[in-house]
Design an enzyme around this catalytic site. Structure first.
Site, PDB file in Angstrom:
ATOM      1  CD  GLU A 219      -3.076  -5.054   6.666  1.00 11.44           C
ATOM      2  OE1 GLU A 219      -2.134  -4.479   7.252  1.00 11.44           O
ATOM      3  OE2 GLU A 219      -3.835  -4.482   5.876  1.00 11.44           O
ATOM      4  CG  HIS A 260      -2.123  -0.768   6.120  1.00 15.20           C
ATOM      5  ND1 HIS A 260      -2.914  -1.877   5.964  1.00 15.20           N
ATOM      6  CD2 HIS A 260      -2.875   0.281   5.736  1.00 15.20           C
ATOM      7  CE1 HIS A 260      -4.108  -1.505   5.518  1.00 15.20           C
ATOM      8  NE2 HIS A 260      -4.110  -0.196   5.367  1.00 15.20           N
TER       9      HIS A 260
END
Lengths: 309, 398
Positions: A219, A260
């Site tokens: 990510e 996140h």
């Protein structure tokens, strides 16, 4: 073989009487050969049991009752108490700590990691689902109930490392459907600072004879992918790596965090575009779509074998 | 979360680091009064949470209190990068002999804080690091004990700074490192740190970022600065739609159905979990879809929560259909999400088969979930359909 855990691994669950921890304990006991969950810790709950697992007030009591060192701990206590729980586990000789808890400030994580390093212990997480060795053992909520975990994970030769717990299962399921099983799958956690990064787990997979390829989920945010790219260039790894990068849209939205906590982009090196370029420059294959991963893994393995002949 | 400069200056001063005489004003009258108190030429600085103030005309120099008031009036009305200023900082224009840089941030790879110092301050430190690498000193700090003065001294000395400046800056950098830890900062920066003609040092600008996760335990500092819980300090202010999403998520403590971010497309998304949402959002866009929102479901939310989120998205002007998609779920129950989104359609007077472009959530309790979806004629897919293919079908079905 596998990395980090195997059928003989013993562990405790800290915070075992919490709702999610009770489920997690059941899942681990039911999966594969059945995990050796030798105790649970919740202060003030000495003498209770959770699915037959005895509950203690302290880790020291659990170790004493077990009569031998305990290998690991799954920590699932509220963020404000996590650091103390982890220090307690490590101080009592536990060498592998899986931290499930999310929303722990970075300073606490960094302190736990430095303490672990000083004691020869390893941390996985925080904000992770743990580790699974297909059909053998799982440590943490990874894959969910035993029945569901068995549906997604199969034994095989791919090592999986993922910043997202759910995507560990999604990618492993895709690999399994294509006939590619997993040696060990590790959900490493989605926070800015975590106990074990890709590059820090690579030597373990490198040393594991069963593992022939690595699949990672990545990510935006942080420098973990740059670290992996550097590791790959510095070490003549025998393992082909296939990476999938999610959150490419975030490049257009600096300063925002999605998914996140660790996805917050704090510098230009943290963007998806920059990471993809770095990974590719290090010879890591970046998959555009998850369904492309199995073929890329097979190609990678075939190329290594061809090169070795 | 980022602090305004006037807040950062308070934090710095609280840690025992001197700053140039200044005051915070929200009106031209206040600005005039502060300039009068300072009794010397001033700088009027816009208080916005974005960079590039100088270029945008948000920093102006004043010789008299009257001029300070006039500049304040202009700057207070000046929007920078879509940010309306919170106020202005009226700062004294100090006679600077040299500008330095002092900062502390996280090194995520080494998992330690790192002190950074340079005798070339007042400009972007990354630029200095590229053009004059020998003029930037760095040192990692232990997480297990407080930063010591000698560590600050070593960093400063490594850049060639000696004599009185070394003696004077050492406690400033050490205090900055200690406040970085004490207040859970992710960045604590003084730039420039100014050496005045009389040899003293003051912070002329400061930039502080605190970790969001630490807000619960930094309540005392936030209260002292007057920062309320409702101030998220995201890169942009939360929209009404996003606030409504937070309200849905806050209705009970079971799981998550929130983290809503508004976009201006026509395809409503009810997606999850963390990594799944990122993957799906990319996939929808890759297929030419225009998402109306981003969101996350996870951790086994209640029917009411899933329903509330679906209703919110369905009610957004311009949204015709919703796509309900997640990566394989382990603890979230497929049947509960299915019930929630169908309930949302029915209660809004829609046919779920029409309004749900696709339902792709495989995993725990999927048999039960798929049965419900079938009964309502909702198009669904199991794990054999990839996230990417599900996104393609959703876009094709709008």
């Amino acid at each position: 073989m596998s990395i980090l855990i195997d059928a003989s691994t013993t562990f405790i669950v800290q915070g075992i009487t919490g709702r999610e921890a009770v489920n997690l304990t059941r899942e681990c006991l039911d999966y594969g050969a059945g995990a050796k969950v030798v105790g649970g810790v919740t202060p003030g709950r000495l003498g209770r049991d959770v699915h037959g697992v005895p509950v203690f007030d302290t880790v020291a009591q659990a170790v004493e009752a077990h009569g031998a060192p305990i290998d690991g701990s799954v920590v699932t206590v509220p963020p404000a108490f996590t650091k103390d729980a982890v220090l307690e586990a490590i101080a009592n000789g536990i060498k592998l700590v899986v931290i499930v808890t999310e929303r722990i400030p970075r300073r606490d994580v960094a302190q736990m990691v430095e303490f672990a390093d000083a004691h020869g212990a390893r941390i996985i997480g925080p904000n992770c689902l743990g580790i699974i060795v297909p059909d053998v053992i799982k440590m943490g909520g990874i894959g969910g109930p035993a029945k569901n975990a068995a549906q997604a994970y199969t034994p095989g030769l791919v090592g999986v490392i993922s910043r997202s717990g759910g995507m560990t299962t999604e990618m492993s399921s895709t690999l399994s459907a294509a006939g590619l099983g997993q040696s060990t799958a590790v959900s490493i956690g989605g926070d800015a600072i975590i106990g074990s990064t890709y590059a820090e787990l690579m030597p373990l997979f490198e040393a594991d004879a069963q593992t022939e390829a690595i699949v990672i989920y990545t990510e935006p945010g942080g420098r973990m992918e740059a670290q992996l790219a550097a590791w790959t260039l510095e070490n003549d790894s025998r393992l082909p790596i296939v990476a999938f990068m999610a959150g490419r849209f975030m490049d257009e939205m600096p300063g925002m965090s999605f998914g996140h906590a660790g996805t917050i982009v704090e510098g230009k090196e943290d963007t998806a575009t920059e990471k993809i370029a770095r990974l590719a420059a290090a010879g890591i294959t970046v998959a555009e779509r998850i369904e492309d991963i199995p073929d890329l893994v097979k190609q990678g393995i075939a190329e290594r074998k061809g090169a070795a002949v | 979360m980022r602090f305004f400069e006037y807040e950062s200056r308070k934090i710095v001063a609280k840690a025992g680091i001197p700053t140039s005489p200044h005051g915070f004003a929200t009106s031209p009258q206040e600005a005039r009064r502060i300039a009068q108190d300072i009794g010397a030429p001033t700088v009027i600085k816009s208080q916005v949470l974005t960079g590039g103030r100088m270029k945008a005309g948000g920093v102006k120099f004043a010789d008299t209190p009257g001029e300070a008031a006039a500049h304040a009036e202009e700057i207070l009305a000046l929007e920078i990068d879509g940010h309306v200023p919170r106020g202005v900082l009226v700062d004294s224009r100090v006679a600077v002999k040299q500008e330095y840089y002092a900062g502390v941030t996280w090194d995520g790879t080494r998992k330690k804080p790192v002190m950074i110092f340079s005798p070339m301050g007042g400009i972007d430190i990354e630029e200095v690091a590229e053009t004059h690498p020998d003029k930037v000193g760095r040192k990692h700090l232990s997480n297990l004990r407080e930063a010591a003065d000698f560590e600050a001294k070593e960093v400063i000395a490594s850049t060639g700074v000696t004599g009185r400046p070394l003696q004077r800056i050492t406690p400033i950098l050490a205090r900055l490192a200690r406040l970085f830890s004490e207040y859970d900062m992710t960045l604590a920066e003084i730039n420039p740190l100014a050496e005045l003609e009389d040899g003293s040092f003051v912070a002329v600008d400061a930039h502080m970022d605190m970790e969001n996760e630490a807000r619960p335990r930094q309540k005392a500092l936030l209260a002292e600065l007057g920062v309320g819980d409702e101030e998220t300090r995201q890169a942009r202010e939360a929209t009404e739609f996003e606030l409504a999403g937070e309200a849905v998520d806050a209705q009970d403590h079971r799981g998550v159905a929130g983290n809503v971010t508004e976009f201006d497309g026509d395809l409503g998304l009810v997606i999850g979990a963390g990594g799944g949402s990122l993957t799906l959002f990319d996939a929808v866009r890759a297929h030419g879809g225009r998402p109306a929102n981003y969101c996350e479901i996870g951790g086994n939310p209640s029917v009411a929560k899933a329903c509330g989120l679906a209703k919110l998205v369905l009610s957004k002007p311009g949204v015709d259909k919703i796509a309900v998609m997640m990566s394989i779920v382990s603890n979230t129950r497929v049947d509960i999400v299915a019930r929630g989104v169908i309930k949302a359609c029915v209660e809004l007077g829609h046919d779920p088969a029409e309004k749900i472009a696709i339902f792709r959530i495989p995993g725990a309790w999927e048999e039960e979930g798929f049965k419900i979806l079938e009964a309502y004629g909702v198009p669904y897919a199991d794990r054999s359909v990839s996230l990417n293919e599900a996104a393609r079908r959703a876009v094709a079905n709008v």
